[in-house]
Design a protein around this motif. Structure first.
Motif, PDB file in Angstrom:
ATOM      1  N   ARG A   1       0.838  -1.203   0.000  1.00 44.29           N
ATOM      2  CA  ARG A   1       0.000   0.000   0.000  1.00 44.29           C
ATOM      3  C   ARG A   1       0.870   1.249   0.000  1.00 44.29           C
ATOM      4  O   ARG A   1       0.591   2.227  -0.701  1.00 44.29           O
ATOM      5  CB  ARG A   1      -0.938  -0.008   1.214  1.00 44.29           C
ATOM      6  CG  ARG A   1      -2.165  -0.896   1.048  1.00 44.29           C
ATOM      7  CD  ARG A   1      -3.237  -0.548   2.054  1.00 44.29           C
ATOM      8  NE  ARG A   1      -2.801  -0.829   3.414  1.00 44.29           N
ATOM      9  CZ  ARG A   1      -3.006  -1.984   4.048  1.00 44.29           C
ATOM     10  NH1 ARG A   1      -3.640  -2.969   3.436  1.00 44.29           N
ATOM     11  NH2 ARG A   1      -2.588  -2.156   5.284  1.00 44.29           N
TER      12      ARG A   1
ATOM     13  N   ALA B   1       4.183   5.764  -5.354  1.00 40.86           N
ATOM     14  CA  ALA B   1       4.190   5.825  -6.816  1.00 40.86           C
ATOM     15  C   ALA B   1       3.216   6.885  -7.309  1.00 40.86           C
ATOM     16  O   ALA B   1       3.521   7.628  -8.250  1.00 40.86           O
ATOM     17  CB  ALA B   1       3.850   4.459  -7.406  1.00 40.86           C
ATOM     18  N   ARG B   2       2.039   6.962  -6.678  1.00 40.61           N
ATOM     19  CA  ARG B   2       1.067   7.987  -7.075  1.00 40.61           C
ATOM     20  C   ARG B   2       1.603   9.392  -6.823  1.00 40.61           C
ATOM     21  O   ARG B   2       1.261  10.338  -7.531  1.00 40.61           O
ATOM     22  CB  ARG B   2      -0.251   7.784  -6.330  1.00 40.61           C
ATOM     23  CG  ARG B   2      -1.077   6.613  -6.846  1.00 40.61           C
ATOM     24  CD  ARG B   2      -2.527   6.702  -6.404  1.00 40.61           C
ATOM     25  NE  ARG B   2      -2.661   6.593  -4.964  1.00 40.61           N
ATOM     26  CZ  ARG B   2      -2.802   5.449  -4.296  1.00 40.61           C
ATOM     27  NH1 ARG B   2      -2.816   4.303  -4.964  1.00 40.61           N
ATOM     28  NH2 ARG B   2      -2.947   5.444  -2.987  1.00 40.61           N
ATOM     29  N   LEU B   3       2.435   9.534  -5.800  1.00 36.17           N
ATOM     30  CA  LEU B   3       3.015  10.831  -5.473  1.00 36.17           C
ATOM     31  C   LEU B   3       4.233  11.160  -6.334  1.00 36.17           C
ATOM     32  O   LEU B   3       4.812  12.246  -6.198  1.00 36.17           O
ATOM     33  CB  LEU B   3       3.413  10.870  -3.989  1.00 36.17           C
ATOM     34  CG  LEU B   3       2.251  10.791  -2.989  1.00 36.17           C
ATOM     35  CD1 LEU B   3       2.784  10.664  -1.575  1.00 36.17           C
ATOM     36  CD2 LEU B   3       1.355  12.023  -3.122  1.00 36.17           C
TER      37      LEU B   3
ATOM     38  N   ARG C   1       2.387   1.767  -3.448  1.00 38.87           N
ATOM     39  CA  ARG C   1       1.419   2.322  -4.397  1.00 38.87           C
ATOM     40  C   ARG C   1       1.182   3.809  -4.136  1.00 38.87           C
ATOM     41  O   ARG C   1       1.068   4.608  -5.072  1.00 38.87           O
ATOM     42  CB  ARG C   1       0.116   1.533  -4.326  1.00 38.87           C
ATOM     43  CG  ARG C   1       0.197   0.142  -4.958  1.00 38.87           C
ATOM     44  CD  ARG C   1      -1.167  -0.459  -5.145  1.00 38.87           C
ATOM     45  NE  ARG C   1      -1.812  -0.754  -3.879  1.00 38.87           N
ATOM     46  CZ  ARG C   1      -1.700  -1.916  -3.227  1.00 38.87           C
ATOM     47  NH1 ARG C   1      -0.949  -2.886  -3.738  1.00 38.87           N
ATOM     48  NH2 ARG C   1      -2.322  -2.111  -2.092  1.00 38.87           N
ATOM     49  N   LEU C   2       1.115   4.182  -2.860  1.00 40.86           N
ATOM     50  CA  LEU C   2       0.911   5.589  -2.513  1.00 40.86           C
ATOM     51  C   LEU C   2       2.096   6.432  -2.971  1.00 40.86           C
ATOM     52  O   LEU C   2       1.922   7.492  -3.578  1.00 40.86           O
ATOM     53  CB  LEU C   2       0.726   5.730  -1.000  1.00 40.86           C
ATOM     54  CG  LEU C   2       0.654   7.175  -0.468  1.00 40.86           C
ATOM     55  CD1 LEU C   2      -0.525   7.915  -1.085  1.00 40.86           C
ATOM     56  CD2 LEU C   2       0.573   7.183   1.058  1.00 40.86           C
TER      57      LEU C   2
END
Length: 210
Positions: free
Chosen positions: A20, A26-28, A23-24
């Motif tokens: 998790r 990577a989104r940032l 993924r967070l």
């Protein structure tokens, strides 16, 4: 048994939390690529974009996390050093692209290895070669060689590549060099210094045709 299950559940929770977090990040915009290899990876990607689909490729010692085996090649093969000794061995096939990414520093005779890479290229084929210059010794299984950009060019010429068909690039700076003193490879992460200082190349790479 209940103790084992509780430990397993705890480890499973940690694993889920880890993914998790990844993924967070990577989104940032967190970038997991090796800081010292970002420009080299981008250069290889730019060169191969639009070419891979029609090319046959051989990669020397791609490792478990190869960037290049994932491309949509017409065909892709790999061999592993030292089982396949690139200083001595050649395959029975020829290829449009031969990739030796972080390989030549680990072989005892890098010029002979480069000559064998040239021998495995089809007419008009290209070798993509990359190796570190300012980076710690990392024996896998051995670590023999560091070449400057001029040294890599000359090594490829000595291996039989055409001097007019060798394009050499390099990237590095003092901030990246300092960050890697005494430690492991650092990911780019966020907001790393990507200025290039010619006197501090960390990574050197070339595109070479016979």
């Amino acid at each position: 048994m209940s103790g084992i299950l509780s430990v397993a559940r705890g480890e499973s929770g940690h694993v889920r939390g880890f993914w998790r977090l990844k993924r967070l990040l990577a989104r940032l915009g967190y970038d997991e690529r090796n800081w010292l290899r970002v420009r080299q990876i981008e250069a290889f990607e730019a060169f191969l974009r639009g070419r891979a689909e029609t090319a046959t490729a051989l990669e020397i010692s791609p490792g478990w996390n190869s960037h290049w085996r994932k491309l949509p090649w017409r065909s892709y093969a790999s061999v592993e050093y030292p089982v396949f000794d690139i200083c001595r061995d050649v395959t029975g096939e020829r290829y449009d692209v031969v990739i030796a990414d972080q390989v030549l520093e680990h072989v005892a005779r890098p010029v002979q290895a480069a000559a064998n890479i040239r021998q495995m290229l089809r007419p008009g084929g290209v070798a993509l070669v990359a190796m570190p210059f300012l980076f710690r010794v990392h024996a896998r299984p051995h670590d023999y060689t560091r070449w400057t950009p001029a040294g890599l060019r000359q090594g490829l010429v000595d291996a039989g590549f055409s001097a007019e068909r060798i394009h050499v690039e390099a990237w590095g700076n003092r901030a990246c060099a300092r960050a890697h003193l005494g430690g492991e490879v650092k990911p780019y992460g966020f907001w790393r210094d990507m200025r290039n200082e010619d006197e501090y190349p960390l990574m050197v790479w070339a595109f070479a045709e016979p």
